[in-house]
Design a protein around this motif. Structure first.
Motif, mmCIF file in Angstrom:
data_model
loop_
_atom_site.group_PDB
_atom_site.id
_atom_site.type_symbol
_atom_site.label_atom_id
_atom_site.label_comp_id
_atom_site.label_asym_id
_atom_site.label_seq_id
_atom_site.Cartn_x
_atom_site.Cartn_y
_atom_site.Cartn_z
ATOM 1 N N GLN A 79 0.758 -1.327 0.053
ATOM 2 C CA GLN A 79 0.094 -0.068 -0.055
ATOM 3 C C GLN A 79 1.046 1.231 0.066
ATOM 4 N N ARG A 80 1.905 1.167 0.715
ATOM 5 C CA ARG A 80 2.841 2.524 0.939
ATOM 6 C C ARG A 80 3.462 2.497 -0.725
ATOM 7 N N CYS A 81 3.919 1.560 -1.170
ATOM 8 C CA CYS A 81 4.620 1.661 -2.208
ATOM 9 C C CYS A 81 3.584 2.053 -3.476
ATOM 10 N N THR A 82 2.399 1.634 -3.516
ATOM 11 C CA THR A 82 1.617 2.075 -4.796
ATOM 12 C C THR A 82 1.036 3.276 -4.331
ATOM 13 N N GLY A 83 0.747 3.703 -3.017
ATOM 14 C CA GLY A 83 0.366 5.260 -2.560
ATOM 15 C C GLY A 83 1.403 6.134 -3.088
ATOM 16 N N ARG A 84 2.653 5.903 -2.886
ATOM 17 C CA ARG A 84 3.833 6.872 -3.200
ATOM 18 C C ARG A 84 3.741 6.738 -4.814
#
Length: 335
Positions: free
Chosen positions: A301-306
């Protein structure tokens, strides 16, 4: 006579379930599974490499498992699919031996690695205060090297020995890749001595690790039962559930194939067990560790969000994040 049989040193791979009525559907299914397995393991490796929160011993061992799964499924599926579409079923003696060697190396390495992962969970739950010492980066690296070294040496023995047995008559392998039981079934000499060697090796490399894993989880469950915190119990069990699921998938088919005599099961049963171990399990492993692991889901989620929320290109962003994480001083057993 089939022209492929004229080369005496070549073997003929009959393919994946040669009697199946819908081979096109079967091959397409295998290709789909291969694609999912390749993508799943690659994404898991990328997430662990990019997210500094996942630079811990457990995820270091998990990267080794993903590498094994990628190589495992790639050692059999591409050759099977190529043979199907080209119509060529022959495989040279050297290629057959190489395929068997890599297959055994990866299988044995996974067996040892799953045992080390169980030890990691045992230390984390039963001896958390010494976790950073017992599972330091140096220790984890030594574990990985030992797993690969032991697997290579054992696989070398169990490749050279069976491949020297003479083959009488047909050199057709009723399988989709060169596997030890299939080679032994074609031999025209008494293989009872080697069957005993295989049985002893299986006890050492399969049954002993399985017993050690069971012992680790018995101790883990006893420790969890003594915990007063309900949340602590849930967290401890959650960290072990994914590994237990993978262990069940791997050891179930491996014990069936290698702990029983080759004459006690049919080639079709061998193929079913091999498909579960070499095709299905590598696809399921990253799914199990992703869907049942909040840390991996959070990293995704953090990777896709960034990536979606900022204008910086993904490649530059990932590289800058990686450089920043490597510049920090590692603590609490992080890599």
């Amino acid at each position: 006579m089939n022209p492929q049989n004229k080369t005496s040193t070549d073997f003929i791979l009959l393919g994946l379930f040669p009697g199946f009525k819908y081979p096109n559907l079967l091959i397409l299914t295998v290709l789909l599974i291969y694609t999912i397995a390749f993508a799943g393991n690659s994404i898991l490796l990328l997430l662990i490499w990019l997210d500094s929160r996942l630079h811990t011993p457990m995820y270091f061992l998990l990267t080794q498992l993903s590498i094994i799964d990628l190589a495992y499924i790639s050692s059999t599926v591409p050759k099977t699919v190529t043979n199907y579409f080209t119509g060529k079923k022959s495989i040279s003696y050297l290629a057959c031996a190489s395929q068997m060697f890599f297959f055994l190396t990866l299988g044995l390495a996974e067996c040892i690695l799953l045992t080390l992962m169980a030890y990691d969970r045992y230390v984390a739950v039963c001896n958390p205060l010494r976790y950073t010492v017992l599972m330091s980066p140096r220790v984890c690296l030594q574990m990985a090297v030992a797993a690969w070294t032991g697997a290579v040496l054992a696989a070398l023995v169990h490749t050279v020995y069976p491949m020297h047995f003479p083959v009488c008559g047909s050199r057709e392998i009723s399988h989709y890749f060169c596997e030890m039981p299939a080679i032994l079934r074609m031999s025209c000499v008494d293989t009872s001595v080697y069957e005993m060697v295989k049985f002893v090796s299986t006890i050492i490399f399969l049954l002993v690790p399985f017993v050690l894993i069971l012992a680790s989880y018995v101790l883990i469950f006893l420790t969890v039962l003594k915990m007063n915190s309900r949340n602590g119990k849930k967290k401890a069990l959650a960290t072990c559930s994914s590994h237990l699921t993978v262990v069940s998938l791997y050891f179930g088919q491996a014990i069936f194939i290698y702990m029983t005599p080759s004459s006690s099961h049919t080639p079709e049963q061998d193929q079913i067990g091999a498909v579960l171990g070499t095709i299905v399990t590598p696809m399921l492993n990253p799914i199990i560790y992703s869907l049942r692991n909040k840390e991996v889901v959070g990293a995704l989620q953090r990777c896709t969000g960034r990536c979606c929320g900022e204008e910086q290109p993904l490649f530059l962003q990932c590289c800058s994040q990686k450089r920043a994480s490597l510049s920090l001083k590692t603590t609490h057993g992080q890599f």
